[in-house]
Design a protein around this motif. Structure first.
Motif, short mmCIF file in Angstrom:
data_model
loop_
_atom_site.label_atom_id
_atom_site.label_comp_id
_atom_site.label_asym_id
_atom_site.label_seq_id
_atom_site.Cartn_x
_atom_site.Cartn_y
_atom_site.Cartn_z
N GLN A 12 0.89 -0.82 -0.25
CA GLN A 12 -0.22 -0.18 0.00
C GLN A 12 0.63 0.92 0.01
N ARG A 13 2.08 1.11 0.92
CA ARG A 13 3.48 2.33 0.18
C ARG A 13 2.89 2.99 -0.35
N VAL A 14 3.48 4.26 -0.62
CA VAL A 14 2.93 5.28 -2.23
C VAL A 14 4.82 6.01 -2.01
N SER A 15 5.53 5.60 -2.92
CA SER A 15 6.92 6.33 -3.32
C SER A 15 6.06 8.10 -3.65
N VAL A 16 7.18 8.46 -3.14
CA VAL A 16 6.90 10.43 -3.75
C VAL A 16 8.08 10.81 -4.05
N SER A 17 9.20 9.53 -4.50
CA SER A 17 10.49 10.80 -4.73
C SER A 17 9.82 11.09 -6.22
#
Length: 179
Positions: free
Chosen positions: A54-59
């Motif tokens: 479920q984690r979303v990267s914001v890089s």
């Protein structure tokens, strides 16, 4: 009575949806609805996606300056960081006067363990051209001054760079010594 049952079903559905989005837990009578774990309905259970799935990267690049020699501001952040959003807003508000690029580094991404170790309690953290600048918040005047210095070539790393991992190591050493 039929309308009450229907309203309760709708409420449960909304709470489940909300809990799955926000990581909340609700206790509705004898049933317990828990996100990111298991949802129990009678004797049956459904497993939701794991936290990692479920984690979303914001890089990534938020915006780039037209001038390739303009300073690069790096925002150390993670998904859901509202203070980071405020810092971005300040930087956007000064970019017309102080050309710079802005990139985000998600401290929770694989490969960013060193940044997570250092900054896990202190995001947002900002660097200018790979040098520590500021943590927690950014006011417009501070943004203008830091970017002005970077453009003029006089910016130097600021003091006070956080290092949570080092702090935790020292605390562990003190606890070991006191035993």
């Amino acid at each position: 009575l039929e309308q009450s049952a229907s309203a309760m079903t709708n409420l449960r559905t909304m709470l489940i949806a909300l809990s799955l989005c926000r990581g909340l837990s609700f206790n509705l009578g004898h049933q317990r609805w828990i996100s990111n774990a298991r949802i129990f309905v009678g004797a049956r259970s459904m497993t939701s996606k794991s936290d990692e799935e479920q984690r979303v990267s914001v890089s990534g690049t938020i915006y780039s300056a037209k001038d390739p020699d303009a300073p690069v501001v790096t925002l150390f952040t993670k998904d859901g960081c509202t203070l980071c959003d405020k810092v971005k807003d300040v930087l956007v508000s000064v970019k017309a006067d102080f050309s710079h690029s802005l990139k985000a580094t998600d401290i929770t991404d694989e490969g960013n363990e060193i940044w997570f170790s250092k900054y896990k309690y202190d995001i947002p953290v900002l660097h200018i051209d790979n040098q520590f600048w500021i943590k927690h918040c950014l006011e417009e005047g501070v943004a203008r001054e830091g970017l002005k210095q970077a453009i003029e070539g006089t910016f130097t790393a600021q003091s006070g760079e956080p290092d949570a991992g080092e702090m935790e190591r020292r605390q562990a050493e003190r606890q070991t010594q006191s035993k």
